[in-house]
Enzyme design. Structure first.
Site, PDB file in Angstrom:
ATOM      1  N   GLY A   1       0.600  -1.013  -0.102  1.00 46.87           N
ATOM      2  CA  GLY A   1       0.261  -0.242   0.100  1.00 46.87           C
ATOM      3  C   GLY A   1       0.922   0.895   0.397  1.00 46.87           C
ATOM      4  CG  MET A   2       3.463   1.939  -2.726  1.00 48.31           C
ATOM      5  SD  MET A   2       4.602   2.248  -4.341  1.00 48.31           S
ATOM      6  CE  MET A   2       4.821   3.986  -4.313  1.00 48.31           C
TER       7      MET A   2
ATOM      8  N   GLY B   1       1.198   7.946  -0.469  1.00 39.50           N
ATOM      9  CA  GLY B   1       2.518   9.239  -1.060  1.00 39.50           C
ATOM     10  C   GLY B   1       2.916   9.448  -0.167  1.00 39.50           C
TER      11      GLY B   1
ATOM     12  CG  MET C   1      -5.210   1.175  -0.951  1.00 38.64           C
ATOM     13  SD  MET C   1      -5.466   0.430   1.412  1.00 38.64           S
ATOM     14  CE  MET C   1      -3.963   0.974   1.334  1.00 38.64           C
TER      15      MET C   1
ATOM     16  CB  CYS D   1      -9.115   2.245   8.100  1.00 41.10           C
ATOM     17  SG  CYS D   1      -8.866   2.461   6.793  1.00 41.10           S
TER      18      CYS D   1
ATOM     19  N   GLY E   1       3.430   0.346   5.155  1.00 38.26           N
ATOM     20  CA  GLY E   1       4.127   1.389   6.065  1.00 38.26           C
ATOM     21  C   GLY E   1       3.899   1.228   7.479  1.00 38.26           C
TER      22      GLY E   1
ATOM     23  CB  CYS F   1      -8.140  11.448   4.147  1.00 41.42           C
ATOM     24  SG  CYS F   1      -8.454  12.317   2.164  1.00 41.42           S
TER      25      CYS F   1
END
Length: 372
Positions: free
Chosen positions: A9-10, A12, A35, A100, A124, A201
């Protein structure tokens, strides 16, 4: 022998970016997955999804991995956001990051990664996974704290199960955050100096009350002291959390000054949802803010079974040192904890997470906190 394929999972951010580079250095075939979990106001100043995708794609280019974007907004709204709203409406304070991880990052994301032919997934997060090699629990996977205690995120991962952990890598588990930043600079990542994201977010940096007002209806009501005296009016129970000091609106009440003219700070101590009443107390160590015990539901144990009774420790909030506790398992879904030293502002809706040293055992969602 073919390289193992890892889908990472990246986001940013710098953590997942350095994780992707480390995995490639270790010889894995790495595929990045970005995602998208929120769409309602994606064009607003508060939600940075578009910039995050640009950053993730730029990093993938530098690191030399393929990346694709996947939209989990519908799953997120059904499995995470709906529960988030239900909890707030009930007067509790949920932790959406815990949900989540369990429902999106290690369920929807894991399922999608397996369709891409992944052998393993990676994120990460600052945590570690270890397979027990011998003894009666040989073959069992354990979730461990990260070596960088200041960044450890095992608290948010306590709902993961054996199937999920067996497929998961945490490349940053043994690396301090300072070294992660240094690696990002050294290999020339475009986001090396990017600030860590805070929160989730769908709230971003916007005022919390403005956000909740869009989704839930609230009714003002009385703000009372433990002896029943009304000292103000709250704007809606969901806007307050236990132990809250700032933003209550009681700073200037003179009638509660002590004889020496001092004025102890006010704290939110209790919510009476049935009567729409918020109770406030003066003083950080008021008895209503201290809990020698708690009960929790939605129990989730990483080993698949509850821990044996014995000396354990727990966190009742993320930014807290582990504290000694004794565990009583009530049934498959519920447990209680008792503490030798009463804990401050134990908050229904938050997670109580248990540890045996560095090993995270699992936990549950706090239902009730017993006042001292």
């Amino acid at each position: 022998m073919a390289k193992k394929r890892v889908v990472i999972g990246m986001s940013g951010g710098v953590d997942s970016s350095v994780s992707a580079w480390l995995l490639k250095e270790q010889g894995y075939e790495v595929i990045g997955l970005f995602m998208k979990n929120w769409e309602d106001d994606d064009d607003s100043e508060y939600c940075s999804t578009r910039q995050d995708w640009i950053d993730a794609a730029s990093v993938a280019d530098v690191v030399g991995v393929d990346i694709e974007a996947v939209n989990f907004a519908a799953e997120y709204k059904d499995r995470v956001f709906a529960e988030f709203l239900r909890e707030y409406q009930a007067g509790r304070t949920p932790n959406p990051d815990v949900l989540c991880n369990a429902e999106i990052k290690f369920k929807a994301f894991l399922d999608h990664a397996m369709k891409l032919g992944a052998d393993l997934i990676a994120t990460g997060h600052y945590a570690r996974v270890r397979e027990v090699e011998s003894g009666p629990n040989a073959g069992r996977f354990e979730l461990l704290k990260a070596l960088d205690a200041s960044k450890d995120q095992s608290y948010f991962l306590h709902r993961l199960n054996q199937a999920q952990l067996s497929k998961t890598l945490f490349p940053l588990g043994e690396i301090p955050k300072t070294e992660v930043r240094a690696i990002a600079e050294k290999i020339g990542l475009p986001n090396a100096k990017k600030k860590d994201s805070t929160g989730i977010c769908f709230i971003g940096e916007r005022p919390f009350r403005d956000f909740l007002n869009r989704y839930l209806s609230f009714k003002p009501g009385p703000m009372k002291t433990p002896d029943g005296k009304t000292v103000g009016e709250h704007v809606g129970l969901s806007f307050y959390t236990l132990g809250q000091r700032k933003g209550i609106g009681l700073g200037g009440i003179k009638s509660f000054q002590k004889a020496d003219g001092s004025n102890d700070a006010w704290y939110v101590a209790k919510k009476d949802v049935a009567n729409n009443t918020l109770y406030v107390v003066q003083g950080h160590d008021h008895s209503w803010l201290l809990s020698p015990a708690l009960s929790a539901g939605q129990a989730s144990w990483i080993a698949g079974v509850a821990p044996e009774p014995g000396p354990l420790s727990a966190k009742t909030r993320y930014r807290q040192a582990d504290v000694p506790c004794s565990l009583s398992v009530l049934d498959a879904d519920r447990f209680s904890l008792r503490f030798p030293d009463p804990q401050w502002a134990v908050t229904p809706g938050q997670s109580a997470v248990l540890y045996d040293g560095d090993v995270c055992l699992g936990g549950g969602i706090i239902d009730t906190a017993n006042a001292a």
